[in-house]
Scaffold this active site. Structure first.
Site, mmCIF file in Angstrom:
data_model
loop_
_atom_site.group_PDB
_atom_site.id
_atom_site.type_symbol
_atom_site.label_atom_id
_atom_site.label_comp_id
_atom_site.label_asym_id
_atom_site.label_seq_id
_atom_site.Cartn_x
_atom_site.Cartn_y
_atom_site.Cartn_z
ATOM 1 N N SER A 4 36.116 34.577 28.674
ATOM 2 C CA SER A 4 37.193 35.435 28.672
ATOM 3 C C SER A 4 38.580 35.163 28.242
ATOM 4 C CB SER A 4 36.936 35.256 30.731
ATOM 5 O OG SER A 4 38.295 35.974 31.167
ATOM 6 N N LYS A 31 34.970 38.630 26.742
ATOM 7 C CA LYS A 31 35.572 39.715 27.839
ATOM 8 C C LYS A 31 36.714 39.786 27.874
ATOM 9 C CE LYS A 31 36.616 37.683 33.020
ATOM 10 N NZ LYS A 31 35.860 38.025 34.133
ATOM 11 N N LYS A 63 40.447 40.887 28.822
ATOM 12 C CA LYS A 63 41.353 41.732 29.786
ATOM 13 C C LYS A 63 42.014 42.695 29.901
ATOM 14 C CE LYS A 63 40.451 38.162 33.619
ATOM 15 N NZ LYS A 63 40.134 38.365 34.736
ATOM 16 N N ASP A 87 38.126 43.102 31.921
ATOM 17 C CA ASP A 87 38.471 43.106 33.216
ATOM 18 C C ASP A 87 39.241 43.415 33.435
ATOM 19 O OD1 ASP A 87 38.214 41.615 35.900
ATOM 20 O OD2 ASP A 87 38.095 39.950 34.875
ATOM 21 N N GLU A 121 35.000 45.715 34.439
ATOM 22 C CA GLU A 121 35.215 44.908 35.150
ATOM 23 C C GLU A 121 36.010 45.196 36.515
ATOM 24 O OE1 GLU A 121 34.597 40.646 34.575
ATOM 25 O OE2 GLU A 121 35.272 39.835 36.347
ATOM 26 N N ASP A 167 34.264 42.775 41.268
ATOM 27 C CA ASP A 167 34.314 41.249 40.898
ATOM 28 C C ASP A 167 35.501 40.650 42.750
ATOM 29 O OD1 ASP A 167 35.817 38.940 41.268
ATOM 30 O OD2 ASP A 167 36.773 38.472 39.337
ATOM 31 N N LYS A 197 31.139 34.895 42.494
ATOM 32 C CA LYS A 197 32.636 33.529 42.345
ATOM 33 C C LYS A 197 31.471 32.709 43.345
ATOM 34 C CE LYS A 197 35.722 34.890 38.939
ATOM 35 N NZ LYS A 197 37.131 35.926 39.269
ATOM 36 N N GLY A 233 34.332 32.834 36.776
ATOM 37 C CA GLY A 233 34.838 31.522 37.155
ATOM 38 C C GLY A 233 36.243 31.895 37.323
HETATM 39 O O1 OSB Z 1 38.903 38.071 36.984
HETATM 40 O O2 OSB Z 1 37.533 36.793 36.754
HETATM 41 C C1 OSB Z 1 39.229 37.365 36.861
HETATM 42 C C2 OSB Z 1 40.901 33.798 35.867
HETATM 43 C C3 OSB Z 1 41.740 34.295 37.357
HETATM 44 C C4 OSB Z 1 41.769 34.829 37.988
HETATM 45 C C5 OSB Z 1 40.930 35.560 37.518
HETATM 46 C C6 OSB Z 1 39.643 35.753 36.690
HETATM 47 C C7 OSB Z 1 39.475 35.145 35.507
HETATM 48 C C8 OSB Z 1 38.489 35.141 34.996
HETATM 49 C C9 OSB Z 1 38.515 32.904 33.933
HETATM 50 O O3 OSB Z 1 39.055 35.435 34.421
HETATM 51 C C10 OSB Z 1 37.098 33.106 34.043
HETATM 52 C C11 OSB Z 1 37.248 31.750 33.318
HETATM 53 O O4 OSB Z 1 36.734 31.240 34.427
HETATM 54 O O5 OSB Z 1 36.888 31.495 32.454
HETATM 55 MG MG MG Z 2 37.061 39.572 37.113
#
Ligand code: OSB
Ligand code: MG
Length: 383
Positions: free
Chosen positions: A150, A175, A177, A202, A227, A252, A276, A304
């Site tokens: 991510s 992924k 952001k 995401d 996402e 999510d 999660k 995560g």
């Molecule tokens: O939306 O998945 C998410 C991290 C903090 C808050 C939200 C998210 C995330 C990640 C990190 O995408 C995923 C990871 O733990 O590497």
């Molecule tokens: Mg997410």
């Protein structure tokens, strides 16, 4: 053959009496700031819970942030709820299985992240008491899970470098952001350089119905899914958007329970779900969501929250369940932290994260000496 000797009674399983609970707040600096649409993290701050009973320890970490930027819960609120309500209701009591915690947890509204840390620590304790890897207690199989990365919001050049590095290390999905104004341009740049990789985005809730044209532009890049484009508490409008896209929507933030998952899948609001365990209230609910999705023929993957090795271990065991068919977010802890609070390093190789097996339960152990140096606060709840 019958014997005259009286049958010796099978000893009754007594369950586990929780003797005490150790509650900490731990702060781990992040190697690089992690930027998402809802905020920037420079350190990972996590509540850590150790439940003790029968000479065994069960450990888990909670996933809420200091401020309510991902979902509503906060660390301060959770600490109060745990200290004053949940932990006094379980310390000094005996539980035969994690399901026996539900009468304590379910009467309270929401607060699923705080409930999850209690439930998850007990699953670890219970699995250890049975001599089973957590994975086996949950019904999962296999010795590794497939994982991707991510990547936080960053300039195009930085993002291209990070994608290149992740691919070199063999990660199975990338992924990105995204946020308003940082979407089509970045996806287009990555897609142009890497036409065939498994790519997702995401948005962490940054868009609204009025942004449908932007989401429709993202529809042209062959993404595996988009996402959580819309609000954290909105399933209905995701259904509207999903009808206008070829790309699958993955939810999510909007999925807190199996009932949320059913509603999302019945209304066509998503075609993929990110589970999660720390968000949905624990393993019982995570499994129920997993099973609901399987019944709908919908794949899930394990998300995560930049967890330490403790939360990562929980996530990996969960992700060995059969319907986790898409790569998860549990990448190597060394991507985030200089040093972890577990003695065992959780490192992926070629996009495969091994299931930790240092003993039963979660299969990792606390590095108590290092933990002491990164603990901001510690307290004990006793009967
Ligand atoms: O939306 O998945 C998410 C991290 C903090 C808050 C939200 C998210 C995330 C990640 C990190 O995408 C995923 C990871 O733990 O590497
Ligand atoms: Mg997410």
């Amino acid at each position: 053959m019958s014997s005259d000797a009286p049958l010796s009674p099978v000893p009754l399983y007594q369950g586990i009496r929780i003797e005490s609970a150790e509650l900490r707040i731990v702060s781990l600096p992040l190697l690089t700031p992690f930027v998402i649409s809802s905020g920037t993290m420079t350190a990972k701050t996590l509540p850590l819970l150790v439940l003790k009973g029968e000479g065994i320890e069960g450990v888990a970490e909670a996933v809420m942030d200091p401020a309510p930027d991902y979902l509503e819960e906060t660390i301060a609120g959770a600490m109060t709820f745990l200290r004053e309500v949940l932990l006094p209701q379980i310390v000094g009591k005996r539980f035969a299985s994690p399901y026996d915690l539900q009468p304590v947890l379910s009467p309270w509204r929401g607060n699923r992240m705080a409930k999850a840390v209690v439930e998850m620590a007990f699953w670890d304790l219970w699995a250890k008491s049975l001599g089973l890897p957590l994975q086996a207690a949950l019904g999962g199989t296999g010795d590794h899970v497939d994982v991707g990365v991510s990547l936080g919001i960053a300039p195009v050049e930085t993002t291209l470098e990070r994608v290149g590095a992740a691919l070199e290390q063999g990660y199975k999905r990338t992924k990105l952001k995204i946020a308003q104004g940082h979407d089509v341009r970045i996806v287009e740049a990555v897609r142009t350089e890497y036409p065939d990789i498994k790519l997702t985005v995401d948005a962490n809730t940054d868009y609204g119905l009025a942004d449908l044209p932007v989401l429709q532009m993202l529809d042209d890049f062959g993404l595996d899914y988009i996402e959580q484009p819309l609000a954290h508490d909105d399933i209905h409008d995701h259904a509207k958007v999903q009808r206008s896209l070829r790309t699958a929507i993955c939810l999510d933030e909007s999925i807190r329970s199996a009932s949320d998952a059913r509603k999302a899948l019945e209304t066509g609001a998503a075609r993929v779900i990110n589970i999660k365990v720390g968000r949905v209230g624990g393993f019982a609910e995570a499994r129920a969501i997993h099973d609901t999705c399987a019944a709908f023929g919908v794949p899930v993957w394990c998300g995560g929250m930049l967890e330490s090795g403790i939360g990562r271990a929980h996530n990996i065991h969960l992700a060995t369940l059969a319907n986790f068919t898409k790569p998860g977010d549990t990448s190597s802890a060394s991507r985030y932290f200089e040093r972890d609070i577990t003695n065992e390093a959780l490192e992926a190789h070629n996009g495969e994260m091994p299931v930790p097996r240092q003993g039963p339960g979660i299969g990792v152990t606390l590095d108590r000496a290092y933990l002491a140096t990164v603990t901001d606060h510690a307290e004990e709840v006793t009967a």
